[in-house]
Design a protein around this motif. Structure first.
Motif, PDB file in Angstrom:
ATOM      1  N   GLU A  13      -4.118  -0.510  -7.660  1.00  0.00           N
ATOM      2  CA  GLU A  13      -5.054   0.914  -7.450  1.00  0.00           C
ATOM      3  C   GLU A  13      -4.773   1.389  -6.197  1.00  0.00           C
ATOM      4  O   GLU A  13      -4.759   2.630  -6.186  1.00  0.00           O
ATOM      5  N   GLU A  14      -5.300   0.528  -5.413  1.00  0.00           N
ATOM      6  CA  GLU A  14      -5.386   1.095  -4.456  1.00  0.00           C
ATOM      7  C   GLU A  14      -4.264   1.614  -3.456  1.00  0.00           C
ATOM      8  O   GLU A  14      -4.442   2.441  -3.007  1.00  0.00           O
ATOM      9  N   TRP A  15      -3.003   0.516  -3.660  1.00  0.00           N
ATOM     10  CA  TRP A  15      -2.241   0.934  -3.137  1.00  0.00           C
ATOM     11  C   TRP A  15      -1.586   2.262  -3.597  1.00  0.00           C
ATOM     12  O   TRP A  15      -0.721   2.834  -3.038  1.00  0.00           O
ATOM     13  N   GLU A  16      -1.499   2.933  -5.146  1.00  0.00           N
ATOM     14  CA  GLU A  16      -1.319   3.657  -6.314  1.00  0.00           C
ATOM     15  C   GLU A  16      -2.225   4.875  -5.558  1.00  0.00           C
ATOM     16  O   GLU A  16      -1.301   5.317  -5.578  1.00  0.00           O
ATOM     17  N   LEU A  37       6.490  -4.154  -1.806  1.00  0.00           N
ATOM     18  CA  LEU A  37       5.635  -3.639  -2.884  1.00  0.00           C
ATOM     19  C   LEU A  37       6.269  -2.813  -3.683  1.00  0.00           C
ATOM     20  O   LEU A  37       6.328  -3.434  -5.017  1.00  0.00           O
ATOM     21  N   CYS A  38       7.165  -1.888  -3.539  1.00  0.00           N
ATOM     22  CA  CYS A  38       7.882  -1.735  -4.708  1.00  0.00           C
ATOM     23  C   CYS A  38       8.920  -2.508  -5.357  1.00  0.00           C
ATOM     24  O   CYS A  38       9.489  -2.309  -6.453  1.00  0.00           O
ATOM     25  N   SER A  39       9.006  -3.926  -4.250  1.00  0.00           N
ATOM     26  CA  SER A  39       9.826  -4.566  -5.532  1.00  0.00           C
ATOM     27  C   SER A  39       9.112  -5.477  -6.609  1.00  0.00           C
ATOM     28  O   SER A  39       9.322  -6.224  -7.542  1.00  0.00           O
ATOM     29  N   ARG A  40       8.022  -5.628  -6.192  1.00  0.00           N
ATOM     30  CA  ARG A  40       6.887  -6.115  -6.931  1.00  0.00           C
ATOM     31  C   ARG A  40       6.410  -5.334  -7.778  1.00  0.00           C
ATOM     32  O   ARG A  40       5.867  -6.099  -9.131  1.00  0.00           O
ATOM     33  N   ALA A  47       7.283   1.548  -6.741  1.00  0.00           N
ATOM     34  CA  ALA A  47       8.773   2.232  -7.285  1.00  0.00           C
ATOM     35  C   ALA A  47       8.611   3.437  -7.372  1.00  0.00           C
ATOM     36  O   ALA A  47       9.784   4.363  -6.589  1.00  0.00           O
ATOM     37  N   SER A  48       8.226   4.161  -8.520  1.00  0.00           N
ATOM     38  CA  SER A  48       8.479   5.208  -9.062  1.00  0.00           C
ATOM     39  C   SER A  48       7.385   6.057  -7.750  1.00  0.00           C
ATOM     40  O   SER A  48       8.135   7.154  -8.443  1.00  0.00           O
ATOM     41  N   ILE A  49       6.887   5.614  -8.037  1.00  0.00           N
ATOM     42  CA  ILE A  49       6.255   6.522  -6.792  1.00  0.00           C
ATOM     43  C   ILE A  49       6.843   7.191  -5.541  1.00  0.00           C
ATOM     44  O   ILE A  49       6.961   7.957  -5.071  1.00  0.00           O
ATOM     45  N   LYS A  50       7.543   6.071  -5.171  1.00  0.00           N
ATOM     46  CA  LYS A  50       8.527   5.867  -3.928  1.00  0.00           C
ATOM     47  C   LYS A  50       9.612   6.928  -3.681  1.00  0.00           C
ATOM     48  O   LYS A  50      10.375   7.900  -3.418  1.00  0.00           O
ATOM     49  N   LYS A  51      10.282   7.649  -5.896  1.00  0.00           N
ATOM     50  CA  LYS A  51      11.443   7.737  -5.838  1.00  0.00           C
ATOM     51  C   LYS A  51      10.457   9.181  -5.577  1.00  0.00           C
ATOM     52  O   LYS A  51      11.612  10.159  -4.970  1.00  0.00           O
TER      53      LYS A  51
END
Length: 78
Positions: A16-19, A54-57, A62-66
């Motif tokens: 949640e913090e990473w999001e 993080l994005c692989s996990r 990964a969606s937010i990165k896109k």
């Protein structure tokens, strides 16, 4: 260089913090503050190896990165 095996840096924060961190980066990207994904993450003290791990996990990250990448492209094309 990739993170060492057993590296738990990415677990410094909860999902949640990473999001929240990724969403903050997205908000700044929409405002045109970055010229690349690397710039976006490094400007927010997120190491490239950590971001990749993080994005692989976590699919949500990964969606937010896109979304961040698309926001950067849009701001560069405006």
């Amino acid at each position: 260089m990739a993170a060492a095996e057993g590296n738990r840096y990415g677990e410094k924060h909860s999902l949640e913090e990473w999001e929240t961190i990724f969403e903050g980066i997205y908000d700044k990207a929409v405002q045109g503050e970055y010229t690349s994904l690397q710039d976006a993450f490094m400007s927010n003290d997120v190491r490239p190896s950590t971001e990749r791990w993080l994005c692989s996990r976590y699919k949500a990250l990964a969606s937010i990165k896109k979304d961040i990448a698309e926001a950067i492209i849009r701001s560069l094309n405006d």
